[in-house]
Scaffold this motif. Structure first.
Motif, PDB file in Angstrom:
ATOM      1  N   ILE A   1      55.776 -14.757  -5.243  1.00  0.00           N
ATOM      2  CA  ILE A   1      55.786 -13.361  -4.819  1.00  0.00           C
ATOM      3  C   ILE A   1      57.450 -13.027  -4.612  1.00  0.00           C
ATOM      4  CG2 ILE A   1      55.127 -11.303  -3.422  1.00  0.00           C
ATOM      5  CD1 ILE A   1      52.959 -12.905  -5.228  1.00  0.00           C
ATOM      6  N   LYS A   2      57.975 -12.067  -5.401  1.00  0.00           N
ATOM      7  CA  LYS A   2      59.531 -11.840  -5.209  1.00  0.00           C
ATOM      8  C   LYS A   2      59.896 -10.754  -4.510  1.00  0.00           C
ATOM      9  CE  LYS A   2      60.698 -13.409  -9.407  1.00  0.00           C
ATOM     10  NZ  LYS A   2      61.470 -13.605 -10.546  1.00  0.00           N
ATOM     11  N   ASP A   3      60.943 -10.476  -3.896  1.00  0.00           N
ATOM     12  CA  ASP A   3      61.648  -9.368  -3.814  1.00  0.00           C
ATOM     13  C   ASP A   3      60.916  -8.526  -2.519  1.00  0.00           C
ATOM     14  OD1 ASP A   3      63.838  -9.863  -5.806  1.00  0.00           O
ATOM     15  OD2 ASP A   3      62.596  -8.840  -7.184  1.00  0.00           O
ATOM     16  N   LEU A   4      60.274  -9.220  -1.644  1.00  0.00           N
ATOM     17  CA  LEU A   4      59.909  -8.566  -0.692  1.00  0.00           C
ATOM     18  C   LEU A   4      61.051  -8.553   0.418  1.00  0.00           C
ATOM     19  CD1 LEU A   4      56.400  -9.841  -0.101  1.00  0.00           C
ATOM     20  CD2 LEU A   4      57.178  -8.065  -1.201  1.00  0.00           C
ATOM     21  N   HIS A   5      62.143  -7.638   0.156  1.00  0.00           N
ATOM     22  CA  HIS A   5      63.365  -7.717   0.883  1.00  0.00           C
ATOM     23  C   HIS A   5      64.165  -6.491   0.587  1.00  0.00           C
ATOM     24  CE1 HIS A   5      67.366  -9.339   1.421  1.00  0.00           C
ATOM     25  NE2 HIS A   5      67.875  -8.904   0.373  1.00  0.00           N
ATOM     26  N   VAL A   6      64.883  -6.011   1.497  1.00  0.00           N
ATOM     27  CA  VAL A   6      65.847  -5.024   1.609  1.00  0.00           C
ATOM     28  C   VAL A   6      67.324  -5.686   1.728  1.00  0.00           C
ATOM     29  CG1 VAL A   6      64.257  -3.357   2.184  1.00  0.00           C
ATOM     30  CG2 VAL A   6      65.623  -4.341   3.855  1.00  0.00           C
ATOM     31  N   SER A   7      68.388  -4.945   1.192  1.00  0.00           N
ATOM     32  CA  SER A   7      69.722  -5.714   1.542  1.00  0.00           C
ATOM     33  C   SER A   7      70.388  -5.213   2.868  1.00  0.00           C
ATOM     34  CB  SER A   7      70.507  -4.982   0.404  1.00  0.00           C
ATOM     35  OG  SER A   7      72.218  -5.209   0.776  1.00  0.00           O
ATOM     36  N   GLY A   8      71.104  -5.870   3.389  1.00  0.00           N
ATOM     37  CA  GLY A   8      71.847  -5.789   4.455  1.00  0.00           C
ATOM     38  C   GLY A   8      73.111  -5.137   4.360  1.00  0.00           C
ATOM     39  N   HIS A   9      73.566  -4.756   3.186  1.00  0.00           N
ATOM     40  CA  HIS A   9      74.676  -4.152   2.676  1.00  0.00           C
ATOM     41  C   HIS A   9      74.637  -2.589   2.606  1.00  0.00           C
ATOM     42  CE1 HIS A   9      77.172  -7.904   2.523  1.00  0.00           C
ATOM     43  NE2 HIS A   9      75.783  -8.443   2.265  1.00  0.00           N
ATOM     44  N   ALA A  10      75.671  -1.919   2.784  1.00  0.00           N
ATOM     45  CA  ALA A  10      75.545  -0.533   2.572  1.00  0.00           C
ATOM     46  C   ALA A  10      75.829  -0.145   1.027  1.00  0.00           C
ATOM     47  CB  ALA A  10      76.869   0.226   3.555  1.00  0.00           C
ATOM     48  N   SER A  11      75.057   0.860   0.717  1.00  0.00           N
ATOM     49  CA  SER A  11      75.273   1.628  -0.454  1.00  0.00           C
ATOM     50  C   SER A  11      75.982   2.736  -0.639  1.00  0.00           C
ATOM     51  CB  SER A  11      73.682   1.932  -1.159  1.00  0.00           C
ATOM     52  OG  SER A  11      72.777   0.808  -1.166  1.00  0.00           O
ATOM     53  N   ARG A  12      76.183   3.460  -1.751  1.00  0.00           N
ATOM     54  CA  ARG A  12      77.154   4.388  -1.860  1.00  0.00           C
ATOM     55  C   ARG A  12      77.028   5.302  -0.788  1.00  0.00           C
ATOM     56  NH1 ARG A  12      80.305   4.870  -6.492  1.00  0.00           N
ATOM     57  NH2 ARG A  12      81.528   6.458  -7.003  1.00  0.00           N
ATOM     58  N   GLU A  13      75.930   5.982  -0.422  1.00  0.00           N
ATOM     59  CA  GLU A  13      75.820   7.152   0.269  1.00  0.00           C
ATOM     60  C   GLU A  13      76.072   6.708   1.821  1.00  0.00           C
ATOM     61  OE1 GLU A  13      75.810  10.245  -0.537  1.00  0.00           O
ATOM     62  OE2 GLU A  13      75.761   9.455  -2.467  1.00  0.00           O
ATOM     63  N   ASP A  14      75.694   5.441   2.188  1.00  0.00           N
ATOM     64  CA  ASP A  14      76.137   5.053   3.663  1.00  0.00           C
ATOM     65  C   ASP A  14      77.788   5.071   3.712  1.00  0.00           C
ATOM     66  OD1 ASP A  14      73.567   3.658   4.732  1.00  0.00           O
ATOM     67  OD2 ASP A  14      73.864   2.834   2.703  1.00  0.00           O
ATOM     68  N   HIS A  15      78.537   4.462   2.559  1.00  0.00           N
ATOM     69  CA  HIS A  15      79.732   4.550   2.568  1.00  0.00           C
ATOM     70  C   HIS A  15      80.390   6.034   2.730  1.00  0.00           C
ATOM     71  CE1 HIS A  15      80.876   0.289   2.202  1.00  0.00           C
ATOM     72  NE2 HIS A  15      79.662   0.202   1.300  1.00  0.00           N
TER      73      HIS A  15
END
Length: 444
Positions: A378-392
């Protein structure tokens, strides 16, 4: 004049190191931010003792920063944004270049840094280390002060480092995202960031890893829901449950403990790095290990895996090796070592693949071996810890910096940040500066 030394991490994801200098006619004073290592350059993983490698060998491989640009500079402080190895992993090799210069960071970060120093085999690190609280302003020289502003990332107590100068603040974001629903309760300090914006930010040095993604990075609460949706439903139907994620991702590890308890299983963390990160987090009250245990020594690992193998339905194994790193526990399982992994087992990847060719290749090999053993994946049960464009975008609007120097990314990532900055009214070459490793950006 403010000088930004873009020492490392400006042409790659990894081995981050930046320095902020200030001079006003007299001798320049410098604050260093981060001393990271690039793990893929040395074919190693979280379970390997990096400090066993000689500094010259690591620099030759491009695994640690070349800090020669700072030789003969008056360095007054070393600071760390957070405890990931690509930000603190080179401390044992580089801190001795600046004898007696104090090192500052949040408590969890400093404890991890001390762990790295303790295992250093080539140099003695004598620098004093200070645990610094959020919002505390520390005067480190006549002209410079530092401050840590709470932010959220995939490790506890991540901070934006603010270097206060007579010409205004320099804000280094470190790795971050704006997580308003973190399961462990940490939240970004929006109030202080807005205050800094009103006080005047001379330079913003933001990470650029996911700035090309036209979205807002989801909360860690989303990852918790993804994991619960899989583990806590009737269709899971598996004897052996094995999860793998970053050893430093304390919120994710806490979620796996909660899930194991709800399932009536025991969470067992297997691997040196998992034991290290959870042990320090437990000391600081950052994780609750109720019902869970961690093993790190080779003998203990063999013993516990033999125990689990005979009663798989009673355990949730959490192991190292999500990138397919040689020598990690999951890789050794796939190779037929330690544990007879097979069709009775389900492996959950709660981590994305780090975007470089080596990691992609290693992960492909690992998955192929697991498929050949009929393991359910089972893959990708995950979220990133890095900001995306709208966070920036939100960060830029909060801080309203006079200048921006994108960091932490391959060159294409830095240019994506420059594009976003231009959308917000900045201009490349005027107040947005895309740099490279080993260069200097002068802000007048």
């Amino acid at each position: 004049m403010i000088k930004i030394y873009t020492i490392s991490g400006y042409e790659e994801v990894g081995k981050n190191m930046t320095a902020v200098g200030y001079s006003n006619g007299g001798r320049e004073e410098v604050v260093i931010i981060d001393m990271g290592i690039r793990l893929d350059r040395v074919l190693i993983h979280e379970d390997v003792n990096i400090q066993q490698f000689p500094a010259k060998e690591l620099q030759k491989l491009g695994a640690i920063p070349d800090d020669s640009i700072l030789r003969n500079k008056k360095v007054v402080a070393i600071t760390f944004t957070h405890g990931h190895l690509d930000h603190i992993g080179a401390i044992g090799k580089l801190a001795p270049h600046y004898p007696d210069v104090p090192i500052y960071g949040t408590p969890y970060t400093i404890k991890l840094a001390k762990s790295e120093v303790k295992s250093e085999q080539y140099f003695e690190v004598k620098n004093p280390m200070y645990e610094t609280g959020f919002g505390e302003i520390v005067q480190v020289s006549e002209n410079l002060a530092i401050e840590f502003v709470q932010i959220t990332h995939s490790i506890p107590q991540a901070a934006m480092v603010v270097v206060h100068t007579p010409e205004g603040a320099v804000v280094h974001t470190g790795d971050f995202k704006f997580d308003n629903n973190n399961p462990l309760g940490e939240k970004p300090d929006y109030k202080r960031l807005k205050e800094l914006g009103k006080e005047g930010v001379k330079v913003l040095i933001p990470e650029s890893t996911r700035v090309s993604e036209p979205t807002k990075t989801p909360s860690e609460a989303v990852a918790q829901m993804l994991l619960e949706d899989f583990f806590l439903y009737e269709g899971v139907e598996a004897d052996g449950l094995i999860a793998t994620t970053f050893a430093s991702h304390i919120p994710r590890l806490q979620e796996l403990i909660w899930i194991a308890n709800k399932m009536g299983r025991q969470a067992v963390f297997v691997g040196r790095s998992l034991a290290k990160y959870t042990g320090i987090a437990k000391q600081l009250g950052l994780i609750r290990m109720k019902g869970a245990r961690a093993v790190r020594s080779p003998n203990a690992i063999r013993k516990v895996l033999a125990e689990v193998s005979g009663a798989r339905e009673n355990y949730l194994l959490v192991v190292t090796g999500h990138q397919g790193e040689p020598g990690a526990v999951l890789t050794r399982m796939a190779n037929g070592e330690l544990y007879d992994i097979g069709k009775r087992d389900t492996v959950v990847f709660s981590a994305g693949t780090i975007p470089n060719p080596l990691n992609k290749a290693q992960r492909y090999v690992l998955e192929t071996k697991l498929k050949m053993k009929n393991v359910r994946m089972i893959k990708d049960l995950h979220v990133s810890g890095h900001a995306s464009r709208e966070d920036h975008r939100y960060l830029i609007r909060m801080l309203n910096p006079e200048n921006i120097v994108p960091a932490h990314g391959e060159f294409r990532m830095l240019t994506h940040y420059a594009e976003l900055a231009e959308e917000e009214g900045y201009l490349i070459g005027r107040d947005v500066f895309v740099s490279r490793n080993g260069y200097l950006v002068e802000i007048r």
